[in-house]
Enzyme design. Structure first.
Site, mmCIF file in Angstrom:
data_model
loop_
_atom_site.group_PDB
_atom_site.id
_atom_site.type_symbol
_atom_site.label_atom_id
_atom_site.label_comp_id
_atom_site.label_asym_id
_atom_site.label_seq_id
_atom_site.Cartn_x
_atom_site.Cartn_y
_atom_site.Cartn_z
ATOM 1 N N ILE A 184 1.076 -1.454 -0.168
ATOM 2 C CA ILE A 184 0.095 -0.087 0.309
ATOM 3 C C ILE A 184 1.022 0.947 -0.143
ATOM 4 C CG2 ILE A 184 -1.893 1.271 1.357
ATOM 5 C CD1 ILE A 184 -3.363 -1.069 2.096
ATOM 6 N N HIS A 444 5.240 -14.937 -28.937
ATOM 7 C CA HIS A 444 6.615 -14.355 -29.052
ATOM 8 C C HIS A 444 5.993 -12.997 -29.872
ATOM 9 C CE1 HIS A 444 10.474 -12.746 -29.858
ATOM 10 N NE2 HIS A 444 10.657 -12.403 -30.913
#
Length: 466
Positions: A184, A444
Site C-alpha cells: 500500500i 512471441h
C-alpha cells in the site's frame, strides 16, 4: 420479520461474492452493509481507486519522460490536474460499486443498509435509517479490515493520513513521508512520486515488501531508488508530530541513531487490522482471537456452528481474491458440496511499476523447511517485448523441487507481472514441473516468454536467450 437461509454482514469482495454464490445455489440471501455503497474497502477506498490513480499517474509519467523517445511531441507544458484525476478515480469507483448493485438485483439478493449487529446466533439487528431485525439460519461475517496505525501516532486525516485519505488529497505533496514499505505504501508513494512529490519511505524491517521473496525485495528496492525514492529500511519510527503544515517524523536507524524526516504529508501504511467493531459477536457465541481476528476452523466455521467468517477478518493474507475464494467456499459448503482452497496457491501482487507478483513458497521458506530445490531465473531486459516497450527492469524466478522438478514457487517483477502470475497459479494447481512449462509454446514477443525461459533455466541451464 424477514427470514433468510443466509445473511452476509459486509459487502466487500468476500461478502458480495459469497452472496452471489449462495443465491446461485438456491438460498434466500440477504447482505448487510453499513456504508451507502456496496463493495467494501477494495472497491471504495482500496484496490480499485488506487489502481485508477496508478494508471493515471503512469500516463502522466510516460508523457513527460518517455513520449519524446517514442517520437511523440506535445507542444507546450504538460500539467497535472489533480482534481480531475481524483474525479476520474471516483467515476471508476462509482461504476464498479454500481455494478455490484446490479448483481445484487440480478441474483434477487436483499440489500440492507445499516450496521449489522448480532442479537443472538440467528437474529441480526440492522441499525440504519430505521432499526430492523432479520432472522438468518446461517450467517457469514465478512466485515473486512481497517488501516492500522501505531499507538503514538495521532491521525488527523489531513496531513497525517491513511490510505483512505491519500486517495483524495487536494494537492500534490511536496514531500510525502511513507511509514511502511509494504504494497500500500509503495503503490501510493509511486502515485505521488510520478506527480512530482519527493517520497521518503521508512520501513521497520530490513527490506521493502518484507513478506515476499528477498530477491523481489532487492530488485524493487533498486528500481525505486532509480526512480529517486528515498528508501530507509531498518528504521523504527518513534514519533510523528504535526506543526502547522509540516509533519516531523523521528526514527531510530539500525545503529540506534535518531533520524528526523520533515515533510508536508505523512502516509501511515503499517498494515491493516480486522474490523469487528459493533458486531456484538459475543452475543452470537463467536470467539475472537487475541489479535482481534474471528476464530475459525478449516471450514471457516466460527465457534457458533451456523456462523462463518471470511476475508480480512480471519487469519491469512488480507487479499480481495482470497476473500472471494473463501466466500465461494462457504457458500458451497452450506449447499453440501465439498469445495477446497489451497492457500499456498493464492497469488500476491504489488501494483507498483514494475509490478511484483508471486505464488507458492519463497526461497527463505524452502530453506527453513529444509526442502531441496533448484532455481531458474530470466531477466526481463533479455526479451524483445520488453525492449519494444522500454520496460527492462525485473526478472522471473522459478523454484522447483530438486528431485521431482515440481514447481514450488514463482516470483516475478516486471511489466504486467500482475497478469502473468496467473500462468504460474494454473501450473502449480495442476502440479506442473518446470519442464512442463519449458515445453509449452509461448507467443512471441510477449512478457510471458520470461516464464518459459526461467523454466528452461530451472531444468538445467537451458535458457535460450541469455
Amino acid at each position: 420479520m424477514n427470514s433468510y437461509d443466509v445473511a452476509i454482514i459486509g459487502s466487500g469482495p468476500g461478502g458480495y461474492v459469497a452472496a452471489i454464490r449462495c443465491a446461485q445455489l438456491g438460498m434466500k440471501t440477504a447482505i448487510i452493509e453499513k456504508y451507502a455503497t456496496l463493495g467494501g474497502t477494495c472497491l471504495n477506498v482500496g484496490c480499485i481507486p488506487s489502481k485508477a490513480l496508478l494508471d493515471s499517474s503512469h500516463h502522466y509519467e510516460d508523457a513527460i519522460k518517455h513520449f519524446e523517445e517514442h517520437g511523440i511531441e506535445i507542444p507546450g507544458d504538460i500539467k497535472v490536474n489533480l482534481e480531475k484525476m481524483i474525479a476520474r478515480k471516483q467515476s471508476v469507483v462509482d461504476q464498479t460499486t454500481g455494478g455490484i448493485d446490479f448483481l445484487m438485483k440480478k441474483n434477487n439478493i436483499d440489500v440492507y443498509q445499516g450496521l449489522g449487529r448480532f442479537k443472538d446466533a440467528t437474529h441480526i439487528m440492522i441499525s440504519g435509517e430505521e432499526s430492523i431485525e432479520i432472522e438468518a439460519k446461517n450467517t457469514i461475517i465478512a466485515t473486512g479490515s481497517k488501516p492500522s496505525s501505531l499507538p503514538f501516532i495521532k491521525l488527523d486525516k489531513e496531513r497525517i493520513v491513511t490510505s483512505t485519505e491519500a486517495l483524495k488529497l487536494k494537492e500534490i505533496p511536496k514531500h510525502l513521508i511513507v511509514i511502511g514499505g509494504g504494497a500500500i505504501g509503495l503503490e501510493l508513494g509511486q502515485v505521488y512520486k510520478r506527480l512530482g512529490a519527493e517520497v521518503s519511505v521508512i520501513e521497520f524491517m530490513d527490506r521493502v515488501i518484507p513478506t515476499m521473496d528477498a530477491g523481489l525485495s532487492k530488485e524493487l528496492n533498486k528500481v525505486l531508488k532509480k526512480q529517486k525514492f528515498k528508501i530507509n529500511t531498518s528504521h523504527k519510527v518513534k514519533s510523528v508530530e504535526r506543526v502547522g503544515d509540516e509533519v516531523i517524523v523521528k526514527a531510530d536507524d539500525k545503529k540506534g541513531n535518531e533520524v528526523e524526516f520533515k515533510g508536508d504529508y505523512c502516509l501511515v501504511s503499517v498494515g491493516r487490522r480486522p474490523y469487528t467493531d459493533g458486531l456484538n459477536a459475543e452475543a452470537a457465541g463467536v470467539t475472537l482471537t487475541e489479535r482481534g481476528q474471528i476464530e475459525v476452523n478449516d471450514q471457516l466455521q466460527t465457534s457458533a456452528k451456523n456462523i462463518y467468517a471470511i476475508g480480512d477478518v480471519v487469519k491469512g493474507a488480507m487479499l480481495a481474491h482470497k476473500a472471494e475464494e473463501e466466500g465461494v467456499f462457504v457458500a458451497e459448503t452450506l449447499a453440501g458440496q465439498k469445495p477446497h482452497i489451497d492457500y499456498n496457491l493464492i497469488p500476491g501482487v504489488v501494483y507498483t511499476w514494475p509490478e511484483v507478483a508471486a505464488v507458492g513458497k519463497t526461497e527463505e521458506q524452502l530453506k527453513e523447511a529444509d526442502v531441496a530445490y533448484k532455481t531458474g531465473s530470466f531477466p526481463m531486459r533479455a526479451l524483445g517485448r520488453s525492449r519494444a516497450s522500454m520496460d527492462l527492469d525485473g526478472f522471473v524466478k522459478i523454484l522447483a523441487d530438486k528431485a521431482t522438478d515440481e514447481i514450488l514457487g514463482v516470483h516475478m517483477i516486471g511489466a504486467r507481472a500482475a497478469d502473468m502470475i496467473a500462468e504460474a497459479v494454473v501450473a502449480m494447481e495442476y502440479r506442473a514441473s518446470a519442464e512442463d512449462i519449458s515445453r509449452m509454446s509461448h507467443a512471441h514477443p510477449t512478457y510471458t516468454e520470461a516464464i518459459k525461459e526461467a523454466a528452461l533455466a530451472a531444468t538445467g541451464d537451458r535458457a535460450l536467450h541469455i
